[in-house]
Scaffold this motif. Structure first.
Motif, PDB file in Angstrom:
ATOM      1  N   ALA A   8      -1.136   1.041   5.679  1.00 29.38           N
ATOM      2  CA  ALA A   8      -2.367   1.247   6.436  1.00 29.38           C
ATOM      3  C   ALA A   8      -3.234   2.257   5.704  1.00 29.38           C
ATOM      4  O   ALA A   8      -2.736   3.285   5.234  1.00 29.38           O
ATOM      5  CB  ALA A   8      -2.051   1.751   7.835  1.00 29.38           C
ATOM      6  N   SER A   9      -4.515   1.947   5.597  1.00 26.59           N
ATOM      7  CA  SER A   9      -5.427   2.867   4.917  1.00 26.59           C
ATOM      8  C   SER A   9      -6.738   2.953   5.688  1.00 26.59           C
ATOM      9  O   SER A   9      -7.057   2.071   6.477  1.00 26.59           O
ATOM     10  CB  SER A   9      -5.691   2.395   3.485  1.00 26.59           C
ATOM     11  OG  SER A   9      -6.310   1.130   3.484  1.00 26.59           O
ATOM     12  N   GLY A  10      -7.464   4.018   5.432  1.00 27.61           N
ATOM     13  CA  GLY A  10      -8.738   4.210   6.106  1.00 27.61           C
ATOM     14  C   GLY A  10      -8.725   5.499   6.904  1.00 27.61           C
ATOM     15  O   GLY A  10      -7.933   6.400   6.660  1.00 27.61           O
ATOM     16  N   SER A  11      -9.600   5.550   7.894  1.00 28.38           N
ATOM     17  CA  SER A  11      -9.727   6.746   8.710  1.00 28.38           C
ATOM     18  C   SER A  11      -8.676   6.715   9.813  1.00 28.38           C
ATOM     19  O   SER A  11      -8.891   6.143  10.873  1.00 28.38           O
ATOM     20  CB  SER A  11     -11.133   6.805   9.322  1.00 28.38           C
ATOM     21  OG  SER A  11     -11.267   7.942  10.143  1.00 28.38           O
ATOM     22  N   ILE A  12      -7.539   7.326   9.540  1.00 29.09           N
ATOM     23  CA  ILE A  12      -6.398   7.266  10.452  1.00 29.09           C
ATOM     24  C   ILE A  12      -6.109   8.659  11.006  1.00 29.09           C
ATOM     25  O   ILE A  12      -5.840   9.577  10.251  1.00 29.09           O
ATOM     26  CB  ILE A  12      -5.158   6.709   9.737  1.00 29.09           C
ATOM     27  CG1 ILE A  12      -5.411   5.271   9.291  1.00 29.09           C
ATOM     28  CG2 ILE A  12      -3.944   6.786  10.666  1.00 29.09           C
ATOM     29  CD1 ILE A  12      -4.335   4.714   8.393  1.00 29.09           C
ATOM     30  N   VAL A  13      -6.192   8.763  12.313  1.00 23.02           N
ATOM     31  CA  VAL A  13      -5.811  10.017  12.977  1.00 23.02           C
ATOM     32  C   VAL A  13      -4.337   9.972  13.362  1.00 23.02           C
ATOM     33  O   VAL A  13      -3.590  10.924  13.151  1.00 23.02           O
ATOM     34  CB  VAL A  13      -6.681  10.254  14.222  1.00 23.02           C
ATOM     35  CG1 VAL A  13      -6.156  11.436  15.035  1.00 23.02           C
ATOM     36  CG2 VAL A  13      -8.141  10.442  13.827  1.00 23.02           C
ATOM     37  N   SER A  14      -3.946   8.831  13.908  1.00 24.83           N
ATOM     38  CA  SER A  14      -2.560   8.708  14.363  1.00 24.83           C
ATOM     39  C   SER A  14      -2.188   7.230  14.428  1.00 24.83           C
ATOM     40  O   SER A  14      -3.016   6.394  14.784  1.00 24.83           O
ATOM     41  CB  SER A  14      -2.420   9.346  15.749  1.00 24.83           C
ATOM     42  OG  SER A  14      -1.131   9.157  16.269  1.00 24.83           O
ATOM     43  N   ILE A  15      -0.941   6.932  14.095  1.00 28.02           N
ATOM     44  CA  ILE A  15      -0.422   5.572  14.235  1.00 28.02           C
ATOM     45  C   ILE A  15       0.542   5.559  15.405  1.00 28.02           C
ATOM     46  O   ILE A  15       1.570   6.241  15.375  1.00 28.02           O
ATOM     47  CB  ILE A  15       0.286   5.101  12.948  1.00 28.02           C
ATOM     48  CG1 ILE A  15      -0.710   5.043  11.790  1.00 28.02           C
ATOM     49  CG2 ILE A  15       0.931   3.753  13.174  1.00 28.02           C
ATOM     50  CD1 ILE A  15      -0.087   4.672  10.450  1.00 28.02           C
ATOM     51  N   ASN A  16       0.196   4.807  16.443  1.00 23.26           N
ATOM     52  CA  ASN A  16       1.048   4.743  17.627  1.00 23.26           C
ATOM     53  C   ASN A  16       2.261   3.851  17.394  1.00 23.26           C
ATOM     54  O   ASN A  16       3.366   4.176  17.836  1.00 23.26           O
ATOM     55  CB  ASN A  16       0.254   4.219  18.825  1.00 23.26           C
ATOM     56  CG  ASN A  16      -0.730   5.247  19.347  1.00 23.26           C
ATOM     57  OD1 ASN A  16      -0.821   6.365  18.821  1.00 23.26           O
ATOM     58  ND2 ASN A  16      -1.467   4.891  20.380  1.00 23.26           N
ATOM     59  N   ASP A  17       2.037   2.723  16.769  1.00 25.70           N
ATOM     60  CA  ASP A  17       3.130   1.847  16.414  1.00 25.70           C
ATOM     61  C   ASP A  17       2.699   0.939  15.278  1.00 25.70           C
ATOM     62  O   ASP A  17       1.510   0.747  15.033  1.00 25.70           O
ATOM     63  CB  ASP A  17       3.617   1.014  17.610  1.00 25.70           C
ATOM     64  CG  ASP A  17       2.548   0.116  18.189  1.00 25.70           C
ATOM     65  OD1 ASP A  17       2.000   0.471  19.253  1.00 25.70           O
ATOM     66  OD2 ASP A  17       2.265  -0.938  17.579  1.00 25.70           O
ATOM     67  N   ALA A  26       9.718  -7.065  14.415  1.00 28.20           N
ATOM     68  CA  ALA A  26      10.227  -5.700  14.521  1.00 28.20           C
ATOM     69  C   ALA A  26       9.042  -4.748  14.556  1.00 28.20           C
ATOM     70  O   ALA A  26       8.010  -5.013  13.939  1.00 28.20           O
ATOM     71  CB  ALA A  26      11.146  -5.345  13.357  1.00 28.20           C
ATOM     72  N   ALA A  27       9.207  -3.641  15.265  1.00 27.56           N
ATOM     73  CA  ALA A  27       8.147  -2.647  15.345  1.00 27.56           C
ATOM     74  C   ALA A  27       8.751  -1.267  15.480  1.00 27.56           C
ATOM     75  O   ALA A  27       9.800  -1.100  16.112  1.00 27.56           O
ATOM     76  CB  ALA A  27       7.219  -2.931  16.525  1.00 27.56           C
ATOM     77  N   VAL A  28       8.077  -0.296  14.881  1.00 30.95           N
ATOM     78  CA  VAL A  28       8.505   1.095  14.995  1.00 30.95           C
ATOM     79  C   VAL A  28       7.427   1.861  15.754  1.00 30.95           C
ATOM     80  O   VAL A  28       6.229   1.676  15.519  1.00 30.95           O
ATOM     81  CB  VAL A  28       8.765   1.729  13.604  1.00 30.95           C
ATOM     82  CG1 VAL A  28       7.549   1.631  12.699  1.00 30.95           C
ATOM     83  CG2 VAL A  28       9.241   3.160  13.740  1.00 30.95           C
ATOM     84  N   PHE A  29       7.874   2.707  16.670  1.00 36.15           N
ATOM     85  CA  PHE A  29       6.971   3.463  17.525  1.00 36.15           C
ATOM     86  C   PHE A  29       6.908   4.923  17.087  1.00 36.15           C
ATOM     87  O   PHE A  29       7.771   5.400  16.351  1.00 36.15           O
ATOM     88  CB  PHE A  29       7.407   3.342  18.984  1.00 36.15           C
ATOM     89  CG  PHE A  29       7.320   1.928  19.490  1.00 36.15           C
ATOM     90  CD1 PHE A  29       8.362   1.045  19.295  1.00 36.15           C
ATOM     91  CD2 PHE A  29       6.182   1.483  20.142  1.00 36.15           C
ATOM     92  CE1 PHE A  29       8.280  -0.265  19.738  1.00 36.15           C
ATOM     93  CE2 PHE A  29       6.088   0.185  20.584  1.00 36.15           C
ATOM     94  CZ  PHE A  29       7.142  -0.690  20.381  1.00 36.15           C
TER      95      PHE A  29
END
Length: 120
Positions: A23-32, A48-51
Motif C-alpha cells: 500500500a502506498s500513498g497518504s496513509i495514516v492508518s491501516i485498519n485491515d 485471508a486478512a490481517v487486522f
C-alpha cells in the motif's frame, strides 16, 4: 492510495506461490489488509486478512495451507500459499481499509487482480 499486488502465476498442484501487496500513498492508518479471490462467475470471497490488532482470519478452505503475514513497516503484506490445489485457481485481489485523513473515516481500497493458476 494505491495497492500494488504481485506474485501470481502458474504452478503445479502441490506447489507454492507467494503473493505480495504494498500500500502506498497518504496513509495514516491501516485498519485491515488482506486477499480475496474470485472464481469465474462468482463473487469475491475472503482468503485471508490481517487486522490492526494482529488477528488473522483465514477462509476454511485455505487454513493450514496458506499463511498471511502482518503488515510490515513498508505497508506490505505477504500471502504464502503452499500445497496449492487446482481449486485455488482464481483471480486474487488485495484489499485494505485505510485511513488517509487524521480523524477521518477509513476507506476501502482494491488492488488490481493477479491470476493464480494451479494445474493438476
Amino acid at each position: 492510495v494505491q495497492l500494488q499486488a504481485s506474485g501470481g502465476g502458474t504452478v503445479q498442484a502441490g506447489g507454492s506461490l507467494r503473493l505480495s501487496c504494498a500500500a502506498s500513498g497518504s496513509i495514516v492508518s491501516i485498519n485491515d489488509m488482506g486477499w480475496y479471490r474470485q472464481f469465474p462467475g462468482k463473487q469475491r470471497e475472503l482468503v485471508a486478512a490481517v487486522f490492526k490488532d494482529g488477528r488473522i482470519n483465514y477462509a476454511d478452505s485455505v487454513k493450514g495451507r496458506f499463511t498471511m503475514s502482518g503488515v510490515n513497516a513498508k505497508n506490505t503484506i505477504y500471502l504464502q500459499m503452499d500445497r496449492l490445489k487446482p481449486d485455488d485457481t482464481a483471480e486474487y485481489y488485495c484489499n485494505a481499509e485505510i485511513q488517509t485523513i487524521p480523524l477521518g473515516a477509513p476507506r476501502n481500497y482494491w488492488g488490481k487482480g493477479t491470476q493464480v493458476t494451479v494445474s493438476s
